[in-house]
Design a protein around this motif. Structure first.
Motif, PDB file in Angstrom:
ATOM      1  N   GLY A   1       0.825  -1.208   0.000  1.00 24.54           N
ATOM      2  CA  GLY A   1       0.000   0.000   0.000  1.00 24.54           C
ATOM      3  C   GLY A   1       0.857   1.255   0.000  1.00 24.54           C
ATOM      4  O   GLY A   1       0.593   2.203  -0.746  1.00 24.54           O
ATOM      5  N   SER A   2       1.907   1.258   0.810  1.00 22.56           N
ATOM      6  CA  SER A   2       2.818   2.405   0.853  1.00 22.56           C
ATOM      7  C   SER A   2       3.567   2.569  -0.458  1.00 22.56           C
ATOM      8  O   SER A   2       3.814   3.688  -0.917  1.00 22.56           O
ATOM      9  CB  SER A   2       3.823   2.231   2.005  1.00 22.56           C
ATOM     10  N   PHE A   3       3.918   1.441  -1.087  1.00 23.20           N
ATOM     11  CA  PHE A   3       4.635   1.506  -2.359  1.00 23.20           C
ATOM     12  C   PHE A   3       3.739   2.083  -3.457  1.00 23.20           C
ATOM     13  O   PHE A   3       4.171   2.942  -4.232  1.00 23.20           O
ATOM     14  CB  PHE A   3       5.130   0.112  -2.733  1.00 23.20           C
ATOM     15  N   ARG A   4       2.512   1.626  -3.513  1.00 23.88           N
ATOM     16  CA  ARG A   4       1.602   2.138  -4.551  1.00 23.88           C
ATOM     17  C   ARG A   4       1.325   3.629  -4.373  1.00 23.88           C
ATOM     18  O   ARG A   4       1.098   4.336  -5.340  1.00 23.88           O
ATOM     19  CB  ARG A   4       0.298   1.348  -4.537  1.00 23.88           C
ATOM     20  N   LYS A   5       1.336   4.084  -3.127  1.00 26.24           N
ATOM     21  CA  LYS A   5       1.136   5.518  -2.868  1.00 26.24           C
ATOM     22  C   LYS A   5       2.428   6.313  -3.029  1.00 26.24           C
ATOM     23  O   LYS A   5       2.445   7.520  -2.820  1.00 26.24           O
ATOM     24  CB  LYS A   5       0.604   5.720  -1.441  1.00 26.24           C
ATOM     25  N   LYS A   6       3.517   5.610  -3.362  1.00 20.69           N
ATOM     26  CA  LYS A   6       4.850   6.199  -3.550  1.00 20.69           C
ATOM     27  C   LYS A   6       5.416   6.795  -2.265  1.00 20.69           C
ATOM     28  O   LYS A   6       6.283   7.667  -2.298  1.00 20.69           O
ATOM     29  CB  LYS A   6       4.836   7.251  -4.667  1.00 20.69           C
ATOM     30  N   GLN A   7       4.905   6.317  -1.131  1.00 18.33           N
ATOM     31  CA  GLN A   7       5.528   6.658   0.139  1.00 18.33           C
ATOM     32  C   GLN A   7       6.836   5.883   0.288  1.00 18.33           C
ATOM     33  O   GLN A   7       7.724   6.295   1.020  1.00 18.33           O
ATOM     34  CB  GLN A   7       4.572   6.336   1.292  1.00 18.33           C
ATOM     35  N   ILE A   8       6.926   4.759  -0.388  1.00 15.96           N
ATOM     36  CA  ILE A   8       8.158   3.992  -0.506  1.00 15.96           C
ATOM     37  C   ILE A   8       8.670   4.168  -1.927  1.00 15.96           C
ATOM     38  O   ILE A   8       7.946   3.907  -2.886  1.00 15.96           O
ATOM     39  CB  ILE A   8       7.924   2.494  -0.204  1.00 15.96           C
ATOM     40  N   GLN A   9       9.906   4.645  -2.056  1.00 11.11           N
ATOM     41  CA  GLN A   9      10.496   4.845  -3.375  1.00 11.11           C
ATOM     42  C   GLN A   9      11.399   3.693  -3.796  1.00 11.11           C
ATOM     43  O   GLN A   9      11.647   3.495  -4.984  1.00 11.11           O
ATOM     44  CB  GLN A   9      11.304   6.141  -3.392  1.00 11.11           C
ATOM     45  N   MET A  10      11.896   2.924  -2.825  1.00 12.85           N
ATOM     46  CA  MET A  10      12.776   1.796  -3.119  1.00 12.85           C
ATOM     47  C   MET A  10      12.248   0.574  -2.382  1.00 12.85           C
ATOM     48  O   MET A  10      12.406   0.452  -1.162  1.00 12.85           O
ATOM     49  CB  MET A  10      14.218   2.112  -2.715  1.00 12.85           C
ATOM     50  N   LEU A  11      11.585  -0.304  -3.115  1.00 18.37           N
ATOM     51  CA  LEU A  11      11.036  -1.517  -2.536  1.00 18.37           C
ATOM     52  C   LEU A  11      12.037  -2.648  -2.747  1.00 18.37           C
ATOM     53  O   LEU A  11      12.299  -3.056  -3.879  1.00 18.37           O
ATOM     54  CB  LEU A  11       9.699  -1.866  -3.195  1.00 18.37           C
ATOM     55  N   VAL A  12      12.615  -3.153  -1.661  1.00 15.63           N
ATOM     56  CA  VAL A  12      13.609  -4.224  -1.733  1.00 15.63           C
ATOM     57  C   VAL A  12      12.858  -5.542  -1.609  1.00 15.63           C
ATOM     58  O   VAL A  12      12.151  -5.766  -0.625  1.00 15.63           O
ATOM     59  CB  VAL A  12      14.664  -4.090  -0.626  1.00 15.63           C
ATOM     60  N   ALA A  13      13.005  -6.429  -2.607  1.00 11.66           N
ATOM     61  CA  ALA A  13      12.138  -7.605  -2.666  1.00 11.66           C
ATOM     62  C   ALA A  13      12.892  -8.844  -3.135  1.00 11.66           C
ATOM     63  O   ALA A  13      13.905  -8.762  -3.833  1.00 11.66           O
ATOM     64  CB  ALA A  13      10.963  -7.340  -3.610  1.00 11.66           C
ATOM     65  N   THR A  14      12.365  -9.992  -2.743  1.00 14.35           N
ATOM     66  CA  THR A  14      12.806 -11.255  -3.314  1.00 14.35           C
ATOM     67  C   THR A  14      12.006 -11.506  -4.586  1.00 14.35           C
ATOM     68  O   THR A  14      10.959 -10.896  -4.812  1.00 14.35           O
ATOM     69  CB  THR A  14      12.567 -12.417  -2.336  1.00 14.35           C
TER      70      THR A  14
END
Length: 605
Positions: free
Chosen positions: A286-299
């Protein structure tokens, strides 16, 4: 290319298409929809992530099922919870004018009782992850014995995740005369096996070439020493101030570690991996889609459900173990007709993997340089200038102008501009003015990924002696993991690890010397004193292997202390390139006792 009206879709679906703002079908939709609408057939469709595959099978399924029946007629299998929910939401949007439609998502991490109850209400379509639907079948909570259409979405990824047996078990509970539609980004051997086993003379469509990357994505790689990988990541982020990215790591542990480091260094970052609860995953996404997170570190597994069209960059912090997976990673960007960049940070020993990936995706990588500090300062300065230039004036500030003007009445226009921009510029300048060049050439000597380094002595690193070795159960990898865990260091902070029978050597950057020596003052491991000292042989060559592995020392075992060690530094954590700074004010999280180092605070959106 056809319009949606030309494809033969009914009025209910065309109204939903208009509401969604779709104008023209994508290539995979244009090819697949007429085949699936006009034929009772199996289908194998190869198309990249982000090309509209859900609509390609979703519209035909919605038009062909009997909405008035409460029997489950369609089953869609997807690899992850996120993708399962995404497909379910899209199917509901496509069928918003289909009265009586019930699409149910079935996935782990949520109440199986609630899902079974929703299905019993009459679910014409079930969207499921393999593990949960198999569990429900075994408990007799769901009946898929009468389905007419089965979809395997992201089939290659499901098989990469080890779902082959689950898929075969699930399909064995379905009618033989059903239609099976298989959608995949790549066509590895395992997908071909599934197609041969459960399909009869399937139609085949391919968008682009098999396994080929979309033309909307450019591919770049950056060559650095392995221990500089994290600093290279930060520079790439700083050189792209408006970055909105997914950063891929191979393991859950590295994913969490990199995300925590980025957050501590002031970036808007978050982690997405399999150890998170469903609620935590939902919050992060949810934060990523709202661009509150700019760098999503993922597997790779967790990222399968990411469906965000505005991702500007994919950064491969670590290359995947299987080259084909790179196609899925790069497909996170360059979606919906937009362009994107896929970046790869590699050490010298990984360059050969780039060549393998090039052959698979049929695209060439461009070798680029990690920007130096002054380039980043310029980029940040001009980014700020452009944002200020584009800012709409808030006239509520007018009532304060008199006081502001009085404050700057003796300041010239040029001086005022310099002062204003120095607020941002100085922070980056102070951080980067003494930064080193992270780039290396492919011909330079380098250490391999095992942590062993075959270079000679290096002036910016310190070589240590430690009195444990193979007889204590350590090989180079176990010792490296032990040191990283004890010292709370990153995976690349310990290098040139060399184990002997009763002692070993390792290196860190010079800036970690004080911390290392302090930590191993009076340190016991399993009841034995473990002592670390700076090695007399700074080049990292062989030390005289004395009989019994003992060093010459006048100190008794229980009182060996390294010169200059300070026990107060034991908790210090130095992950960055430059000199340390005090922790930013206002931080009250659980890591407040750990100092944050030398990166200027990024402005939050």
């Amino acid at each position: 290319m056809n319009t949606f009206q030309d494809l033969g879709l009914n009025e209910d679906l065309l109204k939903a298409i208009t509401d969604l703002g779709f104008t023209k079908p994508s290539e995979v939709q244009d090819k697949a929809i007429p085949i699936l609408l006009n034929n009772e057939t199996d289908l194998v469709a190869l198309a990249q992530t982000g090309t509209g595959k859900t609509a390609a099978f979703g519209f035909p399924m919605l038009q062909k099922i009997d909405i008035d029946s409460r029997t489950t007629q369609g089953l869609i299998l997807s690899p992850t919870r996120e993708l399962c929910l995404q497909i379910t939401n899209e199917m509901k949007l496509y069928g918003k004018y289909c009265k009586g439609l019930n699409v149910v998502a079935v996935y782990g991490g949520s109440s199986i009782t609630d899902q079974a109850r929703d299905i019993k209400k009459g679910a014409q379509i079930i969207v499921a992850t393999p593990g949960r639907i198999k569990d429900m079948i075994s408990r007799r909570l769901v009946d898929i014995s009468k389905i007419e259409y089965a979809v395997l979405d992201e089939a290659d990824e499901m098989l990469n995740m080890g779902f082959y047996e689950d898929i075969t078990d699930i399909l064995s509970n379905t009618p033989e005369d059903k239609c099976t539609w298989l959608f995949s980004a790549t066509m590895p051997k395992e997908v071909s096996v599934i197609a041969k086993k459960f399909m009869e003379n399937p139609h085949e469509i391919t968008v682009g070439n098999k396994n080929e990357s979309t033309s909307q994505v450019s591919h770049e790689y950056y060559l650095v020493n392995a221990r500089d990988r994290y600093n290279a990541l930060k520079r790439l982020a700083d050189a792209n101030p408006d970055i909105f990215s997914v950063v891929f790591c191979r393991t859950k542990r590295d994913t969490q570690k990199v995300a925590e480091q980025l957050i501590e260094d002031g970036y808007n970052a978050g982690a997405l991996h399999g150890d998170l609860s469903q609620n935590q995953r939902d919050l992060v996404m949810g934060s990523f889609r709202k661009k509150q997170i700019q760098m999503l570190v993922a597997t790779d597994v967790a990222a399968r459900g990411i469906d965000v069209d505005d991702i500007t960059h994919v950064i491969n912090y670590q290359l995947p173990d299987e080259p084909e997976i790179y196609t899925h990673r790069s497909g996170r960007t360059g979606r919906a007709g937009k362009t994107g960049i896929s970046m790869v940070i590699v050490s010298k020993s990984e360059v050969r993997k780039i060549k393998s990936i090039e052959r698979i995706i049929k695209k060439e990588f461009v070798k680029k340089e990690i920007p130096d500090g002054m380039e980043i300062c310029e980029v940040q300065l001009m980014s700020l200038a452009n944002k200020i230039n584009d800012t709409e004036i808030n006239h509520e500030i007018d009532k304060y102008l008199t006081n502001i003007n009085e404050l700057f009445e003796d300041t010239t226009k040029d001086e005022l501009i310099k002062k204003f921009f120095s607020v941002e510029f100085t922070r980056f300048f102070n951080y980067y003015q003494k930064s080193k060049n992270l780039n290396i050439s492919e011909s330079s000597s380098d250490r391999d990924d095992s942590g062993r380094d075959y270079r000679g002595g290096k002036s910016d690193s310190t070589r240590y002696f430690i009195n444990v070795g193979s007889k204590d159960g350590f090989d180079w990898m176990k010792l490296k993991d032990f040191l990283k865990e004890q010292l709370e260091l990153g995976r690349d902070d310990v290098f040139k690890v060399e184990t002997k029978e009763s002692f070993s050597f390792f290196n860190t950057e010079n800036e970690l010397k004080e911390k290392v020596l302090a930590y191993f003052t009076d340190f016991k491991h399993e009841g034995r004193f473990v002592n670390v000292e700076v090695s007399e042989n700074r080049g990292g060559g062989r030390r005289n292997d004395r009989k019994g592995g003992e060093r010459r020392s006048s100190k008794p075992r229980g009182d060996r202390r390294s010169t200059g060690a300070n026990s107060e530094n034991r908790s210090s954590r130095r992950r960055s390139e430059g000199d340390s700074k005090p922790r930013r004010s206002g931080s009250s999280d659980s890591k407040s006792s750990k100092p944050s180092f030398d990166r200027p605070r990024r402005s939050r959106r």
